[in-house]
Design a protein around this motif. Sequence first.
Motif, PDB file in Angstrom:
ATOM      1  N   TRP A  18      31.478 134.879  91.244  1.00  0.00           N
ATOM      2  CA  TRP A  18      30.509 135.398  90.272  1.00  0.00           C
ATOM      3  C   TRP A  18      31.160 136.440  89.368  1.00  0.00           C
ATOM      4  N   HIS A  67      23.145 138.790  84.771  1.00  0.00           N
ATOM      5  CA  HIS A  67      24.575 139.037  84.550  1.00  0.00           C
ATOM      6  C   HIS A  67      25.043 140.411  85.031  1.00  0.00           C
ATOM      7  N   THR A 123      26.383 135.342  86.274  1.00  0.00           N
ATOM      8  CA  THR A 123      25.279 134.473  85.882  1.00  0.00           C
ATOM      9  C   THR A 123      23.987 135.277  85.780  1.00  0.00           C
ATOM     10  N   GLU A 166      22.029 130.594  86.713  1.00  0.00           N
ATOM     11  CA  GLU A 166      22.343 129.820  85.516  1.00  0.00           C
ATOM     12  C   GLU A 166      23.053 130.689  84.472  1.00  0.00           C
ATOM     13  N   ASN A 167      23.558 130.020  83.419  1.00  0.00           N
ATOM     14  CA  ASN A 167      24.146 130.675  82.246  1.00  0.00           C
ATOM     15  C   ASN A 167      25.317 131.595  82.610  1.00  0.00           C
ATOM     16  N   PRO A 168      26.397 131.061  83.182  1.00  0.00           N
ATOM     17  CA  PRO A 168      27.566 131.902  83.474  1.00  0.00           C
ATOM     18  C   PRO A 168      28.185 132.440  82.197  1.00  0.00           C
TER      19      PRO A 168
END
Length: 864
Positions: free
Chosen positions: A305, A235, A310, A315-317
């Motif tokens: 993004w 992230h 992410t 994965e996992n925004p």
Amino acid sequence: MPREVVSARPSRRVTPRIGARRSVALALPVVIALTAAAAAPSIAQPEHEDRSGPASVDADVAATLAADGAADVWIVLDEQADLSAAAAVADWDERGQAVVDTLRGHAERTQADAVALLSEWDADFTPYWIANRILVRDASAELTDSITTVSGVERITLPAELAVPEPTEAVDAAPAAAVEWGIESINADDVWSEYGVTGEGIVVASIDSGAEFDHPALVDSYRGNLGDGVFDHDHSWFDATTDCGSPSLVPCDNHRHGTHVTGTMIGDDGAGNQIGVAPGAQWIAAKGCRFLGCAEPELLAAGQWMLAPTAVDGENPRADLRPHVVNNSWGSVDGAIIDPWYDEVLAAWTASGIFGVFANGNSGPDCGTAASPANSPFSYGVGAYAADGTIASFSSRGPGPEGAVHPNIAAPGVAVRSSVRNGAYASLNGTSMAAPHVVGAVALVWSAAPSLVGDVEATRALFDTTAIDVDDTSCGGTAADNNVWGEGRLDVLAAVAAAPRAETGELTGTVTDAATGEPVAGARVTIAGPQDRDIVLGADGAFTRRLAVGDYTVTTSAFGYGAESATATVRTDEATTIEQALTILSTQAVRGTVTDSHGAALDGIEITIGRGVLPAETTDQDGGFVFESVPEGAYALSAAGSACLAPETRDVVVAGDTVIVEVTLPDVTDAYGYSCRDGGDVFLAGEDRLRLSGWDQATSVALPFPVEFFGEQYSRAFVGTNGILNFLTPSPGLSTPPGLPDPALPNAVVAPFWTTINVTQPAGVYTGLHGGPGERVFVIEWRDVRPVGFQPELTFAVQLHETGEIVFAYDDLPADDPVALGSRSTVGIENADGADGLQYSHHAPILSSGTSIRFDTLDDAGTG
């Protein structure tokens, strides 16, 4: 060894790809005028033309298809999402998610027919939701014609490429006596001293060439820095280009541009290099540019993004982890107006509360040279001035589309000293250097006036009205707002003074060890209330923060201690003190072993616990590891794996007794069933020199026995100079190899070191046969060869075993040269149609001399 997984194939550029496997030369994009209104937008969306009938096809698309038969194209949908309701959500986290949900839902609905058609054609395509469009790779003329009939499609166009303007070098200077001249010029240092604000609570970002995250001036402000030398890049980092790996697990900068602009936003090494406007802010980054070229698809992916960062695996925004401000020091050249595709990105950012800042370009002093997207009404464009108060000659001027005034404002951009690669500093010239001054200024204003956070329109107006006017109407405009200076010189002190700031007081505190009374260095203090702060304490275990008045919850944690929470009330112009004593936790040992899927012990595997809260351990020759003293608590224990073995994580709870953990690393396999092993196979040399020299050359070799590969048997191989062989076509392999698998030719690939290699005397490629009947090994050896443009001599080989195994063996790879270890190479195997394969590495320097990689499909791979 860390594993690099299959790389996404890069999107095609405006210029032809030299040495491409499939030749598709693209024309320059048609220049299209922006149609958006010149006034600053609120939450307006870019306009698309109403149409009926088939979608239009740009002239350059038609020309490319006629000449080459295929092209990468954009499918542009005509309907844009209405973000007004999402933008009205008050809570920051909820607002970001509402914007993302609206965009995703709209794209899924309006792109459905196009996606269905592309799926029927088995096309290679990527849909985007931040801008309602789809990238189709290698679209044929027939497919393109079919796309034009799909409901909702407005237009078919080619991807363009923009640029990071190459900054010019200024005379390098030593650190300033106090702060760098640009910081002083915009009065940022006065904001620090007069208001006690350095950007705390604000996250800034860049879309650029990347960033050197561990640079001394950047590392402390990087959001992925967990303290104590531990980093979590999820992230906080995204590489749309895959230049730094696929996926890119660790931030990099293969130029220096991104590192320089990041330093101007937040940099401070604590040792006299005060280069950043907002050193109290945190930063994240997306790499949208390859060196100095920025392709539209990669910029679009980076912009998307930013709305919902992410994890590094995509994965996992998390929309709640989006940045507050984004720097964009890239654009078109000489005022070229490109298809306003990025307006949709900017409108989405604005709806979610992200302030987008753009460098105005380095094509001055001519008028009408403002770069795109900086000249869009949806962006905030920045010109550059020098320390003597004069506009930089290179600073691009307006007017912009439809006569709009550009830039919006001017900031320091001449001889700006900031961070560059390898921990160094350099002074550069460019509007790229000016834009991050504005980003840092937004961070200061929003930190000082939290009520403005996310209010892009009000903040733009605040900068406009507090800027210092400079009368220069040589390119049009007025004395107060013209096409040379915009609204004038940035003055962040005046902006903070005019901002709707809350009344403030001070919160001070100390954190000590309950048993000894000594300060707890490195403790993390999280302050939650009207303003949020996250602080890592120094050696004195103390902190002081100026905060808006109100009630706060203060939570303190440190490794090895139990967390403590308390409440505190901050009052106007008063100092509130809080003291917290942490109690040390009891410890236990955590022991374990690591094996492969066949039960073989694995040595040299790195083990971490709790995302690195303790120094990593490495397994011994029996696969064993031990952490002697782990504080009680719940942890994730991770084994790093290798290029052939997938990493594994186990949840462990430390309480009472020694914890025993057994970890099995699964094989990395392809669909057919090939797996690999890092091994100690003996290097077998070739004997007979092939008539093969130069680069991009190949020759045919008869095999002494049938070689089975992905279920097919072959009697001949085509050996290329570029460190590759294949079983289907006389191809040397693409000079810049893709990741594997890849459907373009050549296929049925065996690639021990696929890169551009020049085979010249005394170097050569040799073959040889070893072993007896049933156990013969046919060897192809590249001896003393050099990658083009680099100095190291390399010796490596492929061993084709009669029993079915394939071994890559490396005899001589200079250990001090990343190119020799694979930083520009692809290593792996691929089947006959390029749909399946096992990639060992792609652009990753993880090879070494005296090692081997064994590929096979045996159940007992430990013996194969």
